[in-house]
Motif scaffolding. Structure first.
Motif, mmCIF file in Angstrom:
data_model
loop_
_atom_site.group_PDB
_atom_site.id
_atom_site.type_symbol
_atom_site.label_atom_id
_atom_site.label_comp_id
_atom_site.label_asym_id
_atom_site.label_seq_id
_atom_site.Cartn_x
_atom_site.Cartn_y
_atom_site.Cartn_z
ATOM 1 N N ARG A 201 96.802 14.872 -63.471
ATOM 2 C CA ARG A 201 97.276 15.921 -62.572
ATOM 3 C C ARG A 201 97.645 15.312 -61.224
ATOM 4 O O ARG A 201 97.106 14.273 -60.834
ATOM 5 C CB ARG A 201 96.209 17.003 -62.399
ATOM 6 C CG ARG A 201 95.921 17.795 -63.678
ATOM 7 C CD ARG A 201 94.950 18.932 -63.414
ATOM 8 N NE ARG A 201 94.762 19.758 -64.604
ATOM 9 C CZ ARG A 201 93.818 19.557 -65.514
ATOM 10 N NH1 ARG A 201 92.934 18.561 -65.352
ATOM 11 N NH2 ARG A 201 93.712 20.336 -66.569
ATOM 12 N N ASP A 226 98.916 21.289 -64.942
ATOM 13 C CA ASP A 226 98.979 20.346 -66.060
ATOM 14 C C ASP A 226 99.033 18.916 -65.558
ATOM 15 O O ASP A 226 99.466 18.643 -64.423
ATOM 16 C CB ASP A 226 100.221 20.606 -66.916
ATOM 17 C CG ASP A 226 100.090 21.859 -67.763
ATOM 18 O OD1 ASP A 226 99.033 22.030 -68.380
ATOM 19 O OD2 ASP A 226 101.043 22.653 -67.795
ATOM 20 N N ALA A 295 97.206 19.090 -74.838
ATOM 21 C CA ALA A 295 97.924 20.238 -74.281
ATOM 22 C C ALA A 295 99.403 19.949 -74.463
ATOM 23 O O ALA A 295 99.914 18.950 -73.933
ATOM 24 C CB ALA A 295 97.583 20.430 -72.809
ATOM 25 N N ARG A 358 103.594 25.832 -68.522
ATOM 26 C CA ARG A 358 102.142 25.646 -68.604
ATOM 27 C C ARG A 358 101.784 25.276 -70.032
ATOM 28 O O ARG A 358 102.117 25.999 -70.981
ATOM 29 C CB ARG A 358 101.417 26.931 -68.183
ATOM 30 C CG ARG A 358 99.892 26.816 -68.193
ATOM 31 C CD ARG A 358 99.400 25.902 -67.093
ATOM 32 N NE ARG A 358 97.973 25.671 -67.177
ATOM 33 C CZ ARG A 358 97.046 26.437 -66.575
ATOM 34 N NH1 ARG A 358 97.430 27.486 -65.865
ATOM 35 N NH2 ARG A 358 95.778 26.133 -66.667
ATOM 36 N N THR A 361 96.664 24.235 -75.274
ATOM 37 C CA THR A 361 95.775 23.217 -75.818
ATOM 38 C C THR A 361 95.239 23.619 -77.190
ATOM 39 O O THR A 361 94.855 24.771 -77.403
ATOM 40 C CB THR A 361 94.589 22.979 -74.868
ATOM 41 O OG1 THR A 361 95.094 22.632 -73.577
ATOM 42 C CG2 THR A 361 93.694 21.862 -75.373
ATOM 43 N N PRO A 392 93.867 17.267 -71.607
ATOM 44 C CA PRO A 392 93.273 17.885 -70.418
ATOM 45 C C PRO A 392 91.937 17.276 -69.994
ATOM 46 O O PRO A 392 91.648 17.179 -68.800
ATOM 47 C CB PRO A 392 93.106 19.354 -70.831
ATOM 48 C CG PRO A 392 94.184 19.566 -71.849
ATOM 49 C CD PRO A 392 94.251 18.286 -72.610
ATOM 50 N N SER A 393 91.122 16.862 -70.959
ATOM 51 C CA SER A 393 89.822 16.299 -70.605
ATOM 52 C C SER A 393 89.936 14.966 -69.877
ATOM 53 O O SER A 393 88.954 14.486 -69.284
ATOM 54 C CB SER A 393 88.961 16.131 -71.863
ATOM 55 O OG SER A 393 89.562 15.212 -72.771
ATOM 56 N N ALA A 395 92.611 14.418 -67.645
ATOM 57 C CA ALA A 395 93.679 14.624 -66.658
ATOM 58 C C ALA A 395 93.228 14.457 -65.214
ATOM 59 O O ALA A 395 94.072 14.311 -64.326
ATOM 60 C CB ALA A 395 94.308 15.999 -66.847
#
Length: 396
Positions: A201, A226, A295, A358, A361, A392-393, A395
């Motif tokens: 991010r 994101d 995602a 957006r 996931t 995402p985990s 990011a």
């Protein structure tokens, strides 16, 4: 006798009246100045500048040399600033008042001569802008952020009202936070992060100033929803098609083999019994472990490069989730949940892109083909599917 009484009564009334008048004269006499009051020149040509939580009050220095000083009052004379005209040789007075709230203020300027006579007040109303105004300004939104080589290309929505600049900071490949050299102006919406770390991010902040304002104010840093997307490798993903919807060696897992070739694709059935059956569904399992789901933000569909008449994909819907999809489920609309995205392709290009602002996931992915541009045979022919996304985990 009656005449004497009347005489004394008349004298008594006259004396009382005279005494009363004299007493009243004494009361008012202290408010009367011989020759009248001397009013110094009133402040003229008032103007102002609005700032962030401050204002500047501007007026002309009096021409009368007897006027030595002034007081600037506001908040019903509760606050004030003393002004010495000897400090303003150029004839223009500008007093900045800070720590103001986001509301209107009335300022009064009162001039004084050397013996303390005061002028009539000159009044001006000014409205500074503050945190309430800043919070009401709309920030840009990210429309896409995707890796291209070692750099990230980020696209934003257009500048909003009273926005002047947007700045960015991101993690480079060394994991360090760096500020992007490029600052977006109102007519710009794309920026490049050099040597960016994929999947992370980033942050951005915009500066605002009202049309009649003086101060440009930056909002707090905002973190992107994101991470920066990159091309995902689907070679190890499993893909199943609706029963009977495979033609020859054109099996569905080949859409992720990285080969955009005729012999490395999925083609639906040519059987008279099944070729017109819809929906045709691809059910995909990324096979990632819990906590490492992707995602998804973008998909690139590749069809036949040879001719528009061989590009069959028309209407389709995509689903993403954490439960596997059954490619033979005729009641997919009820059982697959909320659609991730839907689109209708044309036949003008062999490569077509669908994306979202957006990401969604999940471990599982499904593509439901609803119809075909080849209405007579109902074919679907997908040469390659290139997904983009991030984890995402990982990011932050």
């Amino acid at each position: 006798m009656n005449k004497i009484i009347k005489y004394f009564l008349i004298v008594s009334v006259v004396v009382s009246t005279a005494m009363a008048c004299t007493s009243q004269d004494d009361i008012y006499q202290k408010y009367v100045k011989k020759g009248g009051y001397d009013y110094p020149a009133k402040a003229i040509n008032l103007s102002s500048e609005r700032g962030f939580q401050n204002v500047t009050v501007i007026w002309e220095k009096p021409m009368d040399p007897a006027v030595k000083r002034a007081m600037l009052f506001w908040d019903n004379y509760a606050d004030s600033v003393a002004v010495d005209y000897n400090d303003y040789a150029d004839g223009k007075v500008a007093i900045k008042v800070g720590n103001l709230e986001d509301r209107s203020y009335t300022f009064d300027i009162v001039n004084y001569d050397e013996v303390g006579n005061r002028s009539l007040p000159a009044e001006i109303t000014i409205s500074p802008y503050g945190d309430g105004w800043l919070v009401s300004r709309s920030e840009r939104s990210v429309t896409s952020a995707r890796m291209e080589g070692n750099d990230a290309v980020v696209k934003m929505t257009k500048a909003t009202d009273e926005m002047y600049y947007t700045k960015f900071r991101y993690r480079n490949r060394g994991g360090e936070w760096v500020e992007c050299e490029k600052v977006l102006k109102p007519g710009e919406n794309e920026v490049v992060f050099r040597d960016a770390m994929r999947g992370k991010r980033f942050q951005y902040s915009s500066a605002f100033c009202p049309a009649a304002g003086r101060d440009t104010v930056w909002r707090s840093w905002m973190t992107s929803a994101d991470g920066i997307s990159y091309q995902l490798d689907g070679k190890r993903w499993s893909v199943q098609a609706t029963s009977g919807q495979v033609f020859s060696e054109n099996t569905p897992e080949k859409i992720f083999d990285g080969k955009n070739l005729s012999g490395c694709r999925w083609h639906s059935s040519k059987s008279e019994a099944t070729k017109l059956v819809f929906p045709k569904i691809l059910a995909i399992d990324t096979q990632v472990s819990a906590g490492n789901e992707f995602a998804f933000t973008e998909f690139r569909f590749f069809e036949s490069p040879e001719s528009p008449s061989l590009r069959y994909i028309k209407s389709f819907t995509m689903y993403i989730g954490n439960n596997s999809y059954n490619p033979n489920d005729a009641r997919y609309a009820e059982n697959f949940g909320i659609p991730f995205l839907s689109s209708v392709f044309n036949t003008s290009s062999a490569e077509q892109v669908v994306s979202v602002s957006r990401g969604a996931t999940g471990r599982y992915l499904s593509i439901v083909f609803i119809d075909s541009w080849n209405a007579a045979d109902g074919y679907i022919d997908l040469w390659e599917l290139v997904p983009y996304g991030y984890v995402p985990s990982q990011a932050d």
